[in-house]
Design an enzyme around this catalytic site. Sequence first.
Site, PDB file in Angstrom:
ATOM      1  CE1 TYR A 152      -3.602   2.643   1.132  1.00 32.58           C
ATOM      2  CE2 TYR A 152      -1.106   3.313   2.779  1.00 32.58           C
ATOM      3  CZ  TYR A 152      -3.553   2.964   1.986  1.00 32.58           C
ATOM      4  OH  TYR A 152      -3.801   4.757   2.191  1.00 32.58           O
ATOM      5  CB  ALA A 170       0.371   1.629  -4.129  1.00 33.23           C
TER       6      ALA A 170
HETATM    7  P1  NAD Z   1     -13.437   3.943   2.211  1.00 35.31           P
HETATM    8  O1  NAD Z   1     -13.762   2.777   2.044  1.00 35.31           O
HETATM    9  O2  NAD Z   1     -14.480   4.432   3.448  1.00 35.31           O
HETATM   10  O3  NAD Z   1     -14.025   4.625   0.953  1.00 35.31           O
HETATM   11  C1  NAD Z   1     -13.681   4.131  -0.430  1.00 35.31           C
HETATM   12  C2  NAD Z   1     -14.511   4.162  -1.328  1.00 35.31           C
HETATM   13  O4  NAD Z   1     -14.112   3.820  -2.715  1.00 35.31           O
HETATM   14  C3  NAD Z   1     -15.582   3.134  -1.713  1.00 35.31           C
HETATM   15  O5  NAD Z   1     -16.870   3.960  -1.933  1.00 35.31           O
HETATM   16  C4  NAD Z   1     -15.216   2.109  -1.837  1.00 35.31           C
HETATM   17  O6  NAD Z   1     -16.514   1.620  -2.685  1.00 35.31           O
HETATM   18  C5  NAD Z   1     -14.665   2.572  -2.979  1.00 35.31           C
HETATM   19  N1  NAD Z   1     -14.571   1.956  -3.806  1.00 35.31           N
HETATM   20  C6  NAD Z   1     -12.877   0.759  -3.409  1.00 35.31           C
HETATM   21  N2  NAD Z   1     -12.015   0.531  -5.083  1.00 35.31           N
HETATM   22  C7  NAD Z   1     -12.718   0.846  -5.694  1.00 35.31           C
HETATM   23  C8  NAD Z   1     -13.103   1.049  -6.893  1.00 35.31           C
HETATM   24  N3  NAD Z   1     -11.955  -0.322  -7.306  1.00 35.31           N
HETATM   25  N4  NAD Z   1     -13.649   0.950  -8.250  1.00 35.31           N
HETATM   26  C9  NAD Z   1     -14.256   2.668  -7.888  1.00 35.31           C
HETATM   27  N5  NAD Z   1     -14.228   2.675  -6.254  1.00 35.31           N
HETATM   28  C10 NAD Z   1     -13.207   1.693  -5.617  1.00 35.31           C
HETATM   29  O7  NAD Z   1     -12.314   4.933   2.591  1.00 35.31           O
HETATM   30  P2  NAD Z   1     -11.646   5.898   3.112  1.00 35.31           P
HETATM   31  O8  NAD Z   1     -10.969   5.874   4.058  1.00 35.31           O
HETATM   32  O9  NAD Z   1     -12.685   7.101   2.950  1.00 35.31           O
HETATM   33  O10 NAD Z   1      -9.744   5.699   2.017  1.00 35.31           O
HETATM   34  C11 NAD Z   1     -10.577   7.108   0.978  1.00 35.31           C
HETATM   35  C12 NAD Z   1      -8.907   7.623   0.314  1.00 35.31           C
HETATM   36  O11 NAD Z   1      -8.151   8.096   1.271  1.00 35.31           O
HETATM   37  C13 NAD Z   1      -8.336   6.218  -0.462  1.00 35.31           C
HETATM   38  O12 NAD Z   1      -8.004   6.305  -0.908  1.00 35.31           O
HETATM   39  C14 NAD Z   1      -7.221   5.523   0.832  1.00 35.31           C
HETATM   40  O13 NAD Z   1      -6.304   5.394   0.750  1.00 35.31           O
HETATM   41  C15 NAD Z   1      -6.793   7.290   1.601  1.00 35.31           C
HETATM   42  N6  NAD Z   1      -6.577   7.212   2.591  1.00 35.31           N
HETATM   43  C16 NAD Z   1      -7.331   6.970   3.911  1.00 35.31           C
HETATM   44  C17 NAD Z   1      -6.771   7.584   5.475  1.00 35.31           C
HETATM   45  C18 NAD Z   1      -8.222   7.032   6.268  1.00 35.31           C
HETATM   46  O14 NAD Z   1      -7.558   6.842   7.708  1.00 35.31           O
HETATM   47  N7  NAD Z   1      -8.987   6.685   6.461  1.00 35.31           N
HETATM   48  C19 NAD Z   1      -5.110   7.088   5.117  1.00 35.31           C
HETATM   49  C20 NAD Z   1      -4.797   7.501   3.891  1.00 35.31           C
HETATM   50  C21 NAD Z   1      -5.376   7.164   3.372  1.00 35.31           C
END
Ligand code: NAD
Length: 248
Positions: A150, A153
């Site tokens: 991760y 990426a």
């Molecule tokens: P989440 O799982 O709450 O939401 C992710 C969304 O992406 C969902 O609506 C899901 O249906 C959609 N999704 C997943 N795979 C998909 C695909 N193949 N095609 C289309 N849609 C898809 O995640 P989040 O916590 O809101 O994270 C959002 C972004 O922020 C991500 O890129 C994550 O890596 C990044 N991020 C999150 C955190 C955290 O603490 N939550 C920290 C650092 C980075």
Amino acid sequence: MANVTTHLAGRSAFVTGGAKGIGAAIVRRLAADGAQVVIADLDIAAAQALAQEIWGTAVELDVTDTAQVAAAIAAHGPFDILVNNAGVDQHAFFTKTTPDDWHRLLAINLESVFATTHAALPAMQAAGFGRLINIASEAGRLGSRGGAVYAAAKGGVIAFTRSIARENGGKGITANVIAPGPIDTPLLRQAIEHGGNKLLQAMTSATLAGRLGTPEEVAAAVAFLASTDAGFITGEVLGVSGGMGCGA
Ligand code: NAD
């Protein structure tokens, strides 16, 4: 919608993974600021419910399917603002992961960003305006114990975004990364379920703020980077992480 402003009026935005978590907060904020928003997500029911709320459009999309991505952007574009937010994490020490895990994580977190950018950027170049905003992670700068692939990426997202910024300087197009720290979303709650309270404590104490962030705090940074006011900011990585990446 509360606090409606108009600084993004007339702008169109495409937000991947916009149905839930951070993506949903980004969608709400861009719409509240006046943009027309297309929500692209695997979860079409949640995307449609949100689209109704913001008078936007929902598209069922798997970001790992390059042809689907190109077709969705061609059908609903052109876009002024592209937010690559869809992403998944997997908690496992590297030796416990498989090549299938690596391919899946790279496809969702990195290759999808190539596909959307490839499809959306030519219209931005023709228009002389564009805002590319990629949601990476502090893991992409600091590495991650239990999240090596991760982190790799997300590090790739940072290098890719900076390269796109270099290729498009002076064309009215900016490309920036937001690196969230621990943000309270379904993705994070899943990790906490797996890692327990110890993980939650480790996450909050890794921030200078001593707490989890909110999706709305990430969305506010996206809205700023999408604005005309941010036109002199490109190739940057903005930590929205309570100071977790301070000095990186
Ligand atoms: P989440 O799982 O709450 O939401 C992710 C969304 O992406 C969902 O609506 C899901 O249906 C959609 N999704 C997943 N795979 C998909 C695909 N193949 N095609 C289309 N849609 C898809 O995640 P989040 O916590 O809101 O994270 C959002 C972004 O922020 C991500 O890129 C994550 O890596 C990044 N991020 C999150 C955190 C955290 O603490 N939550 C920290 C650092 C980075």
